[in-house]
Design a protein around this motif. Sequence first.
Motif, PDB file in Angstrom:
ATOM      1  N   ILE A   1      -2.683   2.818  10.397  1.00 53.73           N
ATOM      2  CA  ILE A   1      -2.625   3.788  11.493  1.00 53.73           C
ATOM      3  C   ILE A   1      -1.230   3.790  12.105  1.00 53.73           C
ATOM      4  CG2 ILE A   1      -3.425   4.267  13.842  1.00 53.73           C
ATOM      5  CD1 ILE A   1      -6.194   3.277  12.923  1.00 53.73           C
ATOM      6  N   LEU A   2      -0.709   4.991  12.305  1.00 58.59           N
ATOM      7  CA  LEU A   2       0.557   5.183  13.003  1.00 58.59           C
ATOM      8  C   LEU A   2       0.286   6.073  14.210  1.00 58.59           C
ATOM      9  CD1 LEU A   2       3.657   4.921  13.193  1.00 58.59           C
ATOM     10  CD2 LEU A   2       3.815   6.968  11.746  1.00 58.59           C
TER      11      LEU A   2
ATOM     12  N   ARG B   1       0.826  -1.197   0.000  1.00 56.67           N
ATOM     13  CA  ARG B   1       0.000   0.000   0.000  1.00 56.67           C
ATOM     14  C   ARG B   1       0.865   1.254   0.000  1.00 56.67           C
ATOM     15  NH1 ARG B   1      -1.924  -3.343   3.697  1.00 56.67           N
ATOM     16  NH2 ARG B   1      -0.783  -2.234   5.309  1.00 56.67           N
ATOM     17  N   LYS B   2       0.402   2.284  -0.658  1.00 51.54           N
ATOM     18  CA  LYS B   2       1.131   3.540  -0.656  1.00 51.54           C
ATOM     19  C   LYS B   2       0.980   4.212   0.703  1.00 51.54           C
ATOM     20  CE  LYS B   2       1.103   4.519  -5.581  1.00 51.54           C
ATOM     21  NZ  LYS B   2       0.776   5.503  -6.624  1.00 51.54           N
ATOM     22  N   ILE B   3       2.048   4.866   1.142  1.00 48.55           N
ATOM     23  CA  ILE B   3       2.068   5.437   2.476  1.00 48.55           C
ATOM     24  C   ILE B   3       1.089   6.587   2.628  1.00 48.55           C
ATOM     25  CG2 ILE B   3       3.890   7.106   2.063  1.00 48.55           C
ATOM     26  CD1 ILE B   3       3.406   4.865   5.141  1.00 48.55           C
ATOM     27  N   SER B   4       0.619   7.160   1.530  1.00 53.81           N
ATOM     28  CA  SER B   4      -0.348   8.239   1.612  1.00 53.81           C
ATOM     29  C   SER B   4      -1.655   7.766   2.240  1.00 53.81           C
ATOM     30  CB  SER B   4      -0.635   8.811   0.215  1.00 53.81           C
ATOM     31  OG  SER B   4      -1.119   7.802  -0.648  1.00 53.81           O
ATOM     32  N   ARG B   5      -1.807   6.450   2.377  1.00 52.30           N
ATOM     33  CA  ARG B   5      -3.006   5.892   2.995  1.00 52.30           C
ATOM     34  C   ARG B   5      -2.850   5.748   4.510  1.00 52.30           C
ATOM     35  NH1 ARG B   5      -7.134   6.568   0.052  1.00 52.30           N
ATOM     36  NH2 ARG B   5      -8.189   4.840   1.117  1.00 52.30           N
ATOM     37  N   VAL B   6      -1.738   6.175   5.069  1.00 47.14           N
ATOM     38  CA  VAL B   6      -1.503   6.063   6.510  1.00 47.14           C
ATOM     39  C   VAL B   6      -2.077   7.263   7.238  1.00 47.14           C
ATOM     40  CG1 VAL B   6       0.270   6.008   8.314  1.00 47.14           C
ATOM     41  CG2 VAL B   6       0.527   4.627   6.255  1.00 47.14           C
ATOM     42  N   ARG B   7      -2.752   7.032   8.337  1.00 50.09           N
ATOM     43  CA  ARG B   7      -3.288   8.109   9.182  1.00 50.09           C
ATOM     44  C   ARG B   7      -2.494   8.146  10.488  1.00 50.09           C
ATOM     45  NH1 ARG B   7      -8.557  10.138  10.368  1.00 50.09           N
ATOM     46  NH2 ARG B   7      -8.257  12.095  11.487  1.00 50.09           N
TER      47      ARG B   7
ATOM     48  N   GLN C   1       6.437  13.613   6.528  1.00 48.00           N
ATOM     49  CA  GLN C   1       7.227  13.720   5.303  1.00 48.00           C
ATOM     50  C   GLN C   1       7.403  12.370   4.613  1.00 48.00           C
ATOM     51  OE1 GLN C   1      10.821  15.971   5.850  1.00 48.00           O
ATOM     52  NE2 GLN C   1       9.638  17.854   5.690  1.00 48.00           N
ATOM     53  N   LYS C   2       7.080  11.301   5.348  1.00 49.60           N
ATOM     54  CA  LYS C   2       7.160   9.969   4.763  1.00 49.60           C
ATOM     55  C   LYS C   2       5.840   9.538   4.118  1.00 49.60           C
ATOM     56  CE  LYS C   2      11.412   9.065   5.924  1.00 49.60           C
ATOM     57  NZ  LYS C   2      12.469   8.831   4.922  1.00 49.60           N
ATOM     58  N   LEU C   3       4.830  10.371   4.215  1.00 49.66           N
ATOM     59  CA  LEU C   3       3.502   9.979   3.724  1.00 49.66           C
ATOM     60  C   LEU C   3       3.453   9.845   2.211  1.00 49.66           C
ATOM     61  CD1 LEU C   3       1.136  12.054   6.045  1.00 49.66           C
ATOM     62  CD2 LEU C   3       1.869   9.679   6.269  1.00 49.66           C
TER      63      LEU C   3
ATOM     64  N   SER D   1       3.187   1.644   7.268  1.00 48.70           N
ATOM     65  CA  SER D   1       3.177   2.291   8.582  1.00 48.70           C
ATOM     66  C   SER D   1       4.171   1.618   9.521  1.00 48.70           C
ATOM     67  CB  SER D   1       1.764   2.244   9.178  1.00 48.70           C
ATOM     68  OG  SER D   1       1.332   0.902   9.333  1.00 48.70           O
ATOM     69  N   LEU D   2       4.336   0.301   9.375  1.00 49.78           N
ATOM     70  CA  LEU D   2       5.314  -0.410  10.189  1.00 49.78           C
ATOM     71  C   LEU D   2       6.733   0.037   9.850  1.00 49.78           C
ATOM     72  CD1 LEU D   2       5.944  -2.594  12.270  1.00 49.78           C
ATOM     73  CD2 LEU D   2       5.955  -4.269  10.415  1.00 49.78           C
ATOM     74  N   ASN D   3       6.990   0.247   8.563  1.00 49.88           N
ATOM     75  CA  ASN D   3       8.308   0.732   8.148  1.00 49.88           C
ATOM     76  C   ASN D   3       8.592   2.108   8.718  1.00 49.88           C
ATOM     77  OD1 ASN D   3       8.057  -0.809   4.872  1.00 49.88           O
ATOM     78  ND2 ASN D   3       9.015  -1.573   6.735  1.00 49.88           N
ATOM     79  N   ILE D   4       7.579   2.989   8.697  1.00 51.95           N
ATOM     80  CA  ILE D   4       7.755   4.327   9.258  1.00 51.95           C
ATOM     81  C   ILE D   4       8.019   4.243  10.759  1.00 51.95           C
ATOM     82  CG2 ILE D   4       6.594   6.497   9.806  1.00 51.95           C
ATOM     83  CD1 ILE D   4       5.361   6.552   7.192  1.00 51.95           C
ATOM     84  N   ALA D   5       7.256   3.386  11.450  1.00 52.43           N
ATOM     85  CA  ALA D   5       7.439   3.229  12.893  1.00 52.43           C
ATOM     86  C   ALA D   5       8.852   2.746  13.203  1.00 52.43           C
ATOM     87  CB  ALA D   5       6.404   2.258  13.448  1.00 52.43           C
TER      88      ALA D   5
END
Length: 268
Positions: free
Chosen positions: A58-59, A2-8, A107-109, A115-119
Amino acid sequence: MRKISRVRIFIDSYTDLPKGWIKKYNLGIIPSYKVSQAPQLNDLVQMFSPIISKGKDILYISVLPKQCSTYQTALLAANEFPESRVSIVDSINVLPILALSVVLATQKLNEAMSSLNIADWLKTVHQEIKLDALINNSHYHYKNRKEINFRYLLCRMFRTRRTLHVNNGYLFLGMKYIGRKNNIAKRFLKKLLTDIHRIDHDHLIIVHTFEEELARWMQKFILAETNIREVLVVEGGVLTCNQLGSHNFAISYILNSSPLSMSSPKLS
């Protein structure tokens, strides 16, 4: 993937972040019904479910310590959904670090990261995030001794201030300064910027409590005299006043392990 733009991104309701940030970054809010009452598991499940059902992840960037009931309840709520759909990051219970974490995460969105990668990335970055604070020494003694004693009165009389440093979640006491507030602030900033060759050039956060003029002066100087591209000023609220006291400020930034190439600024 999934593209990160879908993360809230979610934060706690009492984090003191500006309302403009909440709107700009479309931040979700984890409620706190009372100071001592955390949201129930069902509350978070109901809050997260509509977002997850729409294909979003979700993050949750928490300003609360890991042992706090809200943080633990969020972990339980994450287990109610498919693996890696809800990720949680501890911002070490300090507002300036939370503020910088939110800026970095947003900035990672637009990047192809889960979301796990961002975390996981934020947890790694937290090892490089530093926080330097300048507080009234009288507030430090009052908060730690729970009474107004002779040392407290001396600190008030001689206008003593103390530096505090947060590194990898640990609090360290730093130098003491005596003198006028503006002069102390200049000396504090000069010492901080001795590491300018290693400070990340993208972002720096200044959080203050009732020191808007001084914080704006510091922002203007850093932007004019260094290569740091963005210096954000945040006015702390109840949470920050409880942590730092009033008429104080803290600076949060990333300190790289290797130096960057640039000239050192000088304070007059």
